[in-house]
Design an enzyme around this catalytic site. Structure first.
Site, PDB file in Angstrom:
ATOM      1  CG  MET A 153      -5.927  23.776   8.231  1.00 22.82           C
ATOM      2  SD  MET A 153      -7.381  24.077   9.224  1.00 22.82           S
ATOM      3  CE  MET A 153      -8.177  22.487   9.141  1.00 22.82           C
ATOM      4  NE  ARG A 175     -10.714  13.401   7.846  1.00 25.03           N
ATOM      5  CZ  ARG A 175     -10.971  12.160   7.449  1.00 25.03           C
ATOM      6  NH1 ARG A 175     -12.149  11.593   7.746  1.00 25.03           N
ATOM      7  NH2 ARG A 175     -10.100  11.501   6.723  1.00 25.03           N
ATOM      8  CG  HIS A 222      20.002  23.643 -27.970  1.00 21.49           C
ATOM      9  ND1 HIS A 222      20.966  22.660 -27.876  1.00 21.49           N
ATOM     10  CD2 HIS A 222      19.635  23.683 -29.268  1.00 21.49           C
ATOM     11  CE1 HIS A 222      21.185  22.147 -29.075  1.00 21.49           C
ATOM     12  NE2 HIS A 222      20.396  22.749 -29.941  1.00 21.49           N
ATOM     13  CB  CYS A 270       5.918  17.734 -38.622  1.00 17.24           C
ATOM     14  SG  CYS A 270       6.060  19.298 -39.486  1.00 17.24           S
ATOM     15  N   GLY A 316      -0.691  22.221   0.639  1.00 18.35           N
ATOM     16  CA  GLY A 316      -0.724  23.655   0.901  1.00 18.35           C
ATOM     17  C   GLY A 316      -2.020  24.087   1.544  1.00 18.35           C
ATOM     18  CB  SER A 357       2.739  19.270 -42.506  1.00 14.65           C
ATOM     19  OG  SER A 357       3.306  18.845 -41.288  1.00 14.65           O
ATOM     20  NE  ARG A 394      -6.185   9.443  -1.351  1.00 13.79           N
ATOM     21  CZ  ARG A 394      -5.466  10.307  -0.697  1.00 13.79           C
ATOM     22  NH1 ARG A 394      -5.778  11.568  -0.719  1.00 13.79           N
ATOM     23  NH2 ARG A 394      -4.423   9.936  -0.005  1.00 13.79           N
ATOM     24  CE1 TYR A 421       1.735  13.938 -40.751  1.00 13.20           C
ATOM     25  CE2 TYR A 421       0.008  13.876 -42.412  1.00 13.20           C
ATOM     26  CZ  TYR A 421       1.227  14.360 -41.967  1.00 13.20           C
ATOM     27  OH  TYR A 421       1.931  15.249 -42.723  1.00 13.20           O
ATOM     28  CE  LYS A 475      -9.514  14.175   3.570  1.00 16.08           C
ATOM     29  NZ  LYS A 475      -8.778  15.159   4.402  1.00 16.08           N
TER      30      LYS A 475
END
Ligand code: ADP
Ligand code: MG
Ligand code: MG
Length: 900
Positions: free
Chosen positions: A107, A96, A457, A852, A105, A784, A341, A872, A27
């Protein structure tokens, strides 16, 4: 002079700029930037995050701070020609908070600091005997100061305000006159005194100092600490404090306050978006106390300010080269800018705006790519519920895999498959899912569980499939045998329709209307960006094309079937990085597998393997054809074999029942004995992967032969096949050597002079393999990284056990910012990957490296794999576009930091 006294803790707005966010907070830095652009910002100053850090470290204001505040306040007073809280003509300020990252959370803001029983009269005189305004401002000060500085419960003030309105017979605070407000101030002061044990402070400088201190202390409020842990925001940044000259939007109908966006943050469309509230102070707009009007109406109310505001918005966009959000106040026809902003936006707006800014010449394509991300793209790939439906949810679980699904409730995998085959859309409802539910999950539109979290799962598998899932909806009582669930007094049975939102976790009874994803239609080729009038599709197309041009990482997919492979190719996959062979042992092939496991003699086993061979070969033929010359990495069988047998309890019952009836139980007994024999305490660490290949003669040989024969068959038909055989779970080079020697013999024999080339490599998924990668590379043509197992074994976590048992606690405590199964743990597991990549390549230059597993489609992990220099990543088909986008972003970000 001590070192501390030389520290500069206070910056005038004219001294700062937008690059000083670390020091001045977001700010403060942007207020300074606007000041220096010559925009109308009320004068003020910012106390640095450094002052806050020093305060928090020692519990008192650092030396020099009080003097610097004094000096800046005096300068401000001189500039404004008023003194803070002067009884005749008071200067008032707002205090501020404003950290580097915006943080709930902390002030909030205290307005009208400097008012007291005497200066309230001065303020009224100053405003042309406007008593109403002065007392309104004073009551707001006591309310905000009480609430945010002294923790007086806000409801107390709200209650007193309601009381005053009721006495007046009105619901609108504008109907309260000066006398009413004076009475309200008395009531507020009483509340303040009751809760704090002291009178409301009358001394202006004391008000200011207490407010500043409260901002400092709010950095360590419980909610702020929790938020930081979860968001991985360092705990020691501290917050800045802005002290800003008050301007008044509550001076009458020619005053007011508002918020605005330079484009629509929902869709990205160009235009004026905002809300305005006449005769009000800032907080009222967001608090929803009165109804705001669309910003466009300001053109009628105050054309001069309106056009000035539009000019400023255009300037800010040009300056920040992005969508900005703005807070402003008009005091008697004079416009003041109170905040700006770079504004938050939806996923769709992020793409659309980035595309527009390129068209407007404000940014280039690299910058556009930088401004969107994979999480946003993933969001856009799911269907969603129409926004305007008004059906209330009946339960709320965890949004485990995004999207919107609605369908008929089923409770078993079998029923899901049955109904899906009839073309019905189904939602599979379980307490929790397990691997047996896989077919049902594939058949279902969505999955709802009453247990488990984001990493259960159901959640993990659904995310992999790109399927909507709500997990852990614990208000729901699932009764599978009775085929129904109950929730909040409703009973829902098989056949009833429900809707689930995998983004919000909400569950609805009945059908909520769904819209398909245009972005998926585009990827699948049914929406042509050249011919559709859809700003989002065009922007996605443009940015994806650029990402592909920029990225160094190739993107492959995890696919076990021809159908998966085909889909992934449409999504841009450049090969298969993981083809699991175990599903090829399921379904009607189970019987052959049972024969293999029960084989009493070599001949029995050889027969069973010979019967499996042609089936496997056909699977590979389909996949190689589909991938038409792109590399296909096939993993030899990995899971413990008992996973292919029925559960112990079921077999025991079967045997007992059959014996009772006097039936022949030989086979059942043999199976039961096999299951008992094969029982493992820790199957994850047991007989699986390469260990199976070394123990069961002919098993790997059969698979290798099937792969080689399929490749030759495809080639003979005029196709091209590029198989890469991957050996799982290797921990020592000798394991790989043994498998390789045998495999090479078979390959040479099958391939002959067909021209087919088959690579042999290994997964790196056991920590020992990573640490001995230099040796293993001697025997491997590629690595891999199996990051799931590497994470399990690196942490010593059994995934199925830990995710439900304690991950929530670890996340809450900030031990993880995110589950290491979702995003790669750079410091630990990532280090193993780094070591293996470096030592592997040192031993075998040009060693092909890939990954992978689910991490291959996780945005942050993709950046890591780029940094480590892999060739990759491979991920589920649905994640392929996300990986392409993030690989492009990773490439430009490293390029950017190299040149910096
Ligand atoms: P937040 O970070 O919650 O947006 P702010 O510090 O921006 O809090 O303050 C909220 C609102 O208070 C602002 O939007 C503005 O309307 C009002 N406000 C803050 N400072 C002043 C001031 N000096 N003069 C008038 N209004 C102010
Ligand atoms: Mg604000
Ligand atoms: Mg593995």
């Amino acid at each position: 002079m001590t070192a501390h006294e030389t520290d500069k803790y206070v910056y005038d707005f004219a001294e700062g700029n937008r690059d000083l966010k670390d020091l001045l907070g977001g700010k403060g830095a942007n207020l300074a930037e606007m000041t220096n652009l010559g925009l109308p910002v009320p004068p003020g100053f910012t106390i640095t995050t450094g002052a806050c850090q020093a305060y928090l470290a020692t519990g008192r204001e650092p030396d020099g701070l009080a003097g610097q505040i004094e000096a800046h306040l005096e300068a401000l007073e001189r500039e404004m020609g008023r003194r803070l809280g002067d009884p005749d003509d008071p200067l008032l300020v707002s205090v501020r908070s404003g950290a580097r990252f915006s943080m709930p959370g902390m002030m909030e803001t205290v307005l009208n600091v400097g008012l007291n029983d005497r200066s309230v009269v001065g303020l009224s005189n100053q405003a042309g005997q406007n008593d109403r305004f002065a007392w309104d401002s004073y009551r707001r000060l006591i309310q905000m100061f009480g609430k945010t500085v002294c923790e007086v419960p806000g409801e107390e003030f709200a209650h007193a305000l309601d009381e005053a309105k009721r006495a007046k017979g009105s619901t609108d605070d504008l109907d309260l006159d000066a006398d009413d407000l004076r009475g309200l101030v008395e009531a507020y002061k009483k509340i303040f005194a009751e809760h704090t044990g002291r009178e409301f402070p009358q001394e202006p400088r004391e008000q200011l100092d207490l407010a500043i201190r409260a901002v400092f202390e709010s950095w360590n409020a419980e909610r702020a600490i929790l938020y930081r842990r979860q968001e991985r925001i360092p705990a020691d940044l501290g917050t800045a404090v802005n002290v800003v000259t008050m301007v008044f939007g509550n001076l009458g109908p020619d005053s007011g306050t508002g918020v605005a966006f330079t484009r629509d943050p929902g869709s990205g469309a160009q235009g004026i978006y905002g809300d305005y509230l006449a005769n009000a102070q800032g907080e009222d707009v967001v608090a929803g106390i009165r109804n705001t009007v669309p910003l466009q109406e300001l053109e009628q109310l105050d054309p001069k300010s309106y056009h000035q505001l539009l000019d400023i918005m255009a300037r800010l966009e040009g300056h920040y080269q992005d969508l900005c959000d703005i807070e402003f106040t008009i005091e008697r026809g004079k416009l003041w800018m109170l905040q700006t902003r770079v504004g938050k936006r939806t996923a769709a707006a992020a793409f659309v705006i980035a595309g527009q800014l390129v068209d407007e010449g404000l940014i280039d394509l690299d910058e556009a790519l930088h401004r969107v991300n994979g999480a946003q793209l993933a969001q856009l790939m799911f269907p969603r519920f129409q926004l305007d439906h008004e059906i209330p949810p009946v339960a709320r679980g965890i949004g485990a895999s995004p999207g919107a699904a609605c369908g008929t409730v089923v409770f078993t995998s079998a029923r899901a498959v049955e109904l899906a085959a009839e073309g019905r859309s189904v939602i599979l409802v379980r307490r929790e899912t397990n691997p047996d539910d896989l077919n049902g999950m594939i058949a279902a539109q969505g999955i709802l569980t009453s247990r488990g979290g984001k990493t259960s799962h159901a959640a993990v598998v659904a995310r992999g499939m790109g399927k909507t899932c709500v997990s852990g909806a614990d208000e729901i009582e699932v009764n599978v045998p009775a085929r129904r669930f109950t929730v909040g007094g409703h009973t829902v049975g098989e056949g009833d329709v429900i809707s689930i939102d995998g983004t919000t976790g909400k569950v609805y009874l009945g059908e909520v209307p769904v819209m398909p994803s245009e972005v998926v239609q585009y990827f699948e080729g049914s929406l042509d960006p050249a011919h559709v009038d859809n700003a989002l599709v065009r922007a996605v197309h443009r940015i994806m094309t650029h990402a592909d041009a920029r990225r160094r990482l190739a993107v492959r997919t995890n696919a076990d079937t021809g159908a998966d492979a085909a889909r992934a190719r449409r999504f841009g996959a450049e090969g298969i990085g993981l083809c699991r062979t175990e599903h090829m042992f399921l379904g009607d092939r189970r019987e052959l597998v049972e024969r293999l496991i029960l084989a009493a003699t070599d001949a029995d086993r050889t027969d069973a393997l010979a019967a499996l061979l042609p089936l496997q070969r056909q699977d590979f033929v389909e996949i190689f054809r589909e991938m038409a010359g792109l590399p296909v990495t096939v993993r030899l069988i990995d899971p413990p074999l008992h996973e292919f047998l029925p559960p112990l309890e079921q077999l025991a019952v079967n045997v007992a029942v059959a014996q009772e009836r006097g039936e022949d139980v030989a086979k059942e007994e043999a199976l039961l004995a096999a299951v008992r024999r094969m029982h493992e305490e820790n199957p994850m660490l047991g007989l699986r992967g390469v260990r199976l290949g070394l123990v069961i003669p002919g098993l790997f040989a059969m698979q290798v032969r099937a792969i080689a024969e399929a490749a030759v068959a495809v080639t003979r038909d005029g196709g091209v096949a590029c198989p890469e055989i991957m050996v799982p779970l290797v921990g020592a080079v000798q394991e790989l050597e043994t498998v390789r020697t045998e495999a090479e013999k078979i390959i040479a024999e099958v391939v002959g002079d067909s021209g087919v080339e088959v690579l042999i490599g290994t997964m790196i998924e056991v920590p020992r393999a990573a640490l001995t990668a230099g040796q293993i590379a001697e025997a491997a043509q590629f690595f891999s990284f199996g990051t799931n197992d590497l994470t399990q074994m690196g942490w010593g976590f059994s995934r199925d056990d830990v995710e439900g048992a304690f991950f929530w606690r670890y996340l809450e405590l900030g031990i993880f910012g995110i589950s290491p199964f979702e995003s790669i743990d750079r410091d630990g597991v990532g280090r193993l990957i780094r070591i293996a990549a470096e030592e592997g390549r040192a031993a075998r230059p040009g060693l092909k490296l890939g990954v992978c597993g689910e991490h291959g489609g996780d945005p942050d992990s993709v950046h890591f794999f780029h940094e480590v220099g892999l060739d990759y990543v491979s991920c589920s088909p649905f994640r392929v576009p996300v990986a392409r986008l993030e690989a492009g972003r990773a490439a430009i970000e490293t390029a950017g930091s190299d040149s910096r």
